[in-house]
Structure formats: C-alpha cells, structure tokens
Design a protein around this motif. Structure first.
Motif, PDB file in Angstrom:
ATOM      1  N   GLY A   1       0.816  -1.216   0.000  1.00  0.00           N
ATOM      2  CA  GLY A   1       0.000   0.000   0.000  1.00  0.00           C
ATOM      3  C   GLY A   1       0.846   1.261   0.000  1.00  0.00           C
ATOM      4  N   LEU A   2       1.934   1.249   0.758  1.00  0.00           N
ATOM      5  CA  LEU A   2       2.834   2.404   0.775  1.00  0.00           C
ATOM      6  C   LEU A   2       3.531   2.571  -0.569  1.00  0.00           C
ATOM      7  N   SER A   3       3.872   1.463  -1.207  1.00  0.00           N
ATOM      8  CA  SER A   3       4.462   1.524  -2.546  1.00  0.00           C
ATOM      9  C   SER A   3       3.450   2.063  -3.546  1.00  0.00           C
TER      10      SER A   3
ATOM     11  N   LEU B   1      -3.787 -14.059   2.478  1.00  0.00           N
ATOM     12  CA  LEU B   1      -4.969 -13.228   2.685  1.00  0.00           C
ATOM     13  C   LEU B   1      -5.943 -13.384   1.524  1.00  0.00           C
ATOM     14  N   PRO B   2      -7.238 -13.274   1.798  1.00  0.00           N
ATOM     15  CA  PRO B   2      -8.209 -13.318   0.697  1.00  0.00           C
ATOM     16  C   PRO B   2      -8.075 -12.071  -0.179  1.00  0.00           C
ATOM     17  N   ILE B   3      -8.286 -12.248  -1.467  1.00  0.00           N
ATOM     18  CA  ILE B   3      -8.088 -11.136  -2.397  1.00  0.00           C
ATOM     19  C   ILE B   3      -9.022  -9.968  -2.122  1.00  0.00           C
ATOM     20  N   SER B   4     -10.244 -10.254  -1.689  1.00  0.00           N
ATOM     21  CA  SER B   4     -11.191  -9.168  -1.429  1.00  0.00           C
ATOM     22  C   SER B   4     -10.682  -8.244  -0.319  1.00  0.00           C
ATOM     23  N   THR B   5     -10.168  -8.810   0.735  1.00  0.00           N
ATOM     24  CA  THR B   5      -9.639  -8.023   1.844  1.00  0.00           C
ATOM     25  C   THR B   5      -8.361  -7.310   1.443  1.00  0.00           C
ATOM     26  N   ALA B   6      -7.439  -8.045   0.850  1.00  0.00           N
ATOM     27  CA  ALA B   6      -6.134  -7.481   0.495  1.00  0.00           C
ATOM     28  C   ALA B   6      -6.274  -6.351  -0.516  1.00  0.00           C
ATOM     29  N   TYR B   7      -7.102  -6.553  -1.538  1.00  0.00           N
ATOM     30  CA  TYR B   7      -7.252  -5.530  -2.571  1.00  0.00           C
ATOM     31  C   TYR B   7      -7.876  -4.259  -2.002  1.00  0.00           C
ATOM     32  N   ALA B   8      -8.885  -4.416  -1.157  1.00  0.00           N
ATOM     33  CA  ALA B   8      -9.542  -3.255  -0.558  1.00  0.00           C
ATOM     34  C   ALA B   8      -8.569  -2.456   0.302  1.00  0.00           C
ATOM     35  N   ILE B   9      -7.775  -3.143   1.089  1.00  0.00           N
ATOM     36  CA  ILE B   9      -6.809  -2.455   1.952  1.00  0.00           C
ATOM     37  C   ILE B   9      -5.697  -1.821   1.122  1.00  0.00           C
ATOM     38  N   TRP B  10      -5.200  -2.553   0.130  1.00  0.00           N
ATOM     39  CA  TRP B  10      -4.128  -2.067  -0.738  1.00  0.00           C
ATOM     40  C   TRP B  10      -4.546  -0.777  -1.453  1.00  0.00           C
TER      41      TRP B  10
ATOM     42  N   GLY C   1      -7.041   1.150  -0.640  1.00  0.00           N
ATOM     43  CA  GLY C   1      -7.383   2.151   0.376  1.00  0.00           C
ATOM     44  C   GLY C   1      -6.163   2.897   0.877  1.00  0.00           C
ATOM     45  N   ILE C   2      -5.105   2.168   1.181  1.00  0.00           N
ATOM     46  CA  ILE C   2      -3.865   2.811   1.623  1.00  0.00           C
ATOM     47  C   ILE C   2      -3.348   3.737   0.522  1.00  0.00           C
ATOM     48  N   GLY C   3      -3.345   3.248  -0.700  1.00  0.00           N
ATOM     49  CA  GLY C   3      -2.861   4.055  -1.813  1.00  0.00           C
ATOM     50  C   GLY C   3      -3.695   5.305  -2.031  1.00  0.00           C
ATOM     51  N   THR C   4      -5.007   5.163  -1.993  1.00  0.00           N
ATOM     52  CA  THR C   4      -5.903   6.300  -2.237  1.00  0.00           C
ATOM     53  C   THR C   4      -5.832   7.323  -1.115  1.00  0.00           C
ATOM     54  N   ILE C   5      -5.997   6.869   0.105  1.00  0.00           N
ATOM     55  CA  ILE C   5      -5.990   7.794   1.244  1.00  0.00           C
ATOM     56  C   ILE C   5      -4.612   8.417   1.429  1.00  0.00           C
ATOM     57  N   GLY C   6      -3.566   7.618   1.305  1.00  0.00           N
ATOM     58  CA  GLY C   6      -2.203   8.137   1.452  1.00  0.00           C
ATOM     59  C   GLY C   6      -1.866   9.177   0.406  1.00  0.00           C
ATOM     60  N   THR C   7      -2.262   8.924  -0.835  1.00  0.00           N
ATOM     61  CA  THR C   7      -2.004   9.885  -1.905  1.00  0.00           C
ATOM     62  C   THR C   7      -2.786  11.174  -1.679  1.00  0.00           C
ATOM     63  N   PHE C   8      -4.028  11.047  -1.260  1.00  0.00           N
ATOM     64  CA  PHE C   8      -4.835  12.232  -0.957  1.00  0.00           C
ATOM     65  C   PHE C   8      -4.205  13.062   0.154  1.00  0.00           C
ATOM     66  N   VAL C   9      -3.838  12.419   1.252  1.00  0.00           N
ATOM     67  CA  VAL C   9      -3.261  13.140   2.392  1.00  0.00           C
ATOM     68  C   VAL C   9      -1.950  13.809   1.987  1.00  0.00           C
TER      69      VAL C   9
END
Length: 79
Positions: A10-12, A53-62, A64-72
């Motif tokens: 997500g940070l990447s 990890l299940p893809i649904s969980t991993a993709y949502a978190i991945w 999410g981190i990218g979107t929120i981190g980029t916005f902030v």
C-alpha cells in the motif's frame, strides 16, 4: 508477515502515485525509473500478501492505503 507485505504494498502504491506527477508524462528519466520500480514493488508485495490473505480483503486495503495516502500527501504537501 502477510499484513506487513500488504502495508508495504500500500505504501508503494502511494509512492508511485505521488512520483507519477514528477515524471511529466514519463519524459524525465529518474522520476520515471522510481515510479516504475515502485509500481513493480507494489504488485510484487501484494502478490506475496495474497498467499495468505483473501483477495477481497487485500485488494480493498491495498487500494485504500494508496488512495488515502495519496490524498493526504497531496493535500498536506502539494496543497
């Protein structure tokens, strides 16, 4: 360890989205290399996280981190 991989992925994801701005359409070499490297790292780390990890969980978190981190980052640093 999968959660650590997912966090780093997500940070990447956030990193390449930020660096993409500085590539100026991939016409600048160093920012382009950094962006492509972070893209590859993001996908590689996500694939490692998906081993446990299940893809649904991993993709949502991945994403999410990218979107929120980029916005902030954009809001606080780039105004």
């Amino acid at each position: 360890m999968s959660w650590v991989y997912l966090l780093l992925a997500g940070l990447s994801e956030m990193g390449w989205a930020v660096w993409l701005k500085y590539t100026e359409g991939f016409s600048r070499l160093l920012p382009s290399i950094i962006t492509i490297t972070l893209m590859a790292a993001s996908f590689a780390l996500l694939s490692l996280a998906l081993k446990e990890l299940p893809i649904s969980t991993a993709y949502a978190i991945w994403t999410g981190i990218g979107t929120i981190g980029t916005f902030v980052f954009g809001y606080m640093i780039l105004h």
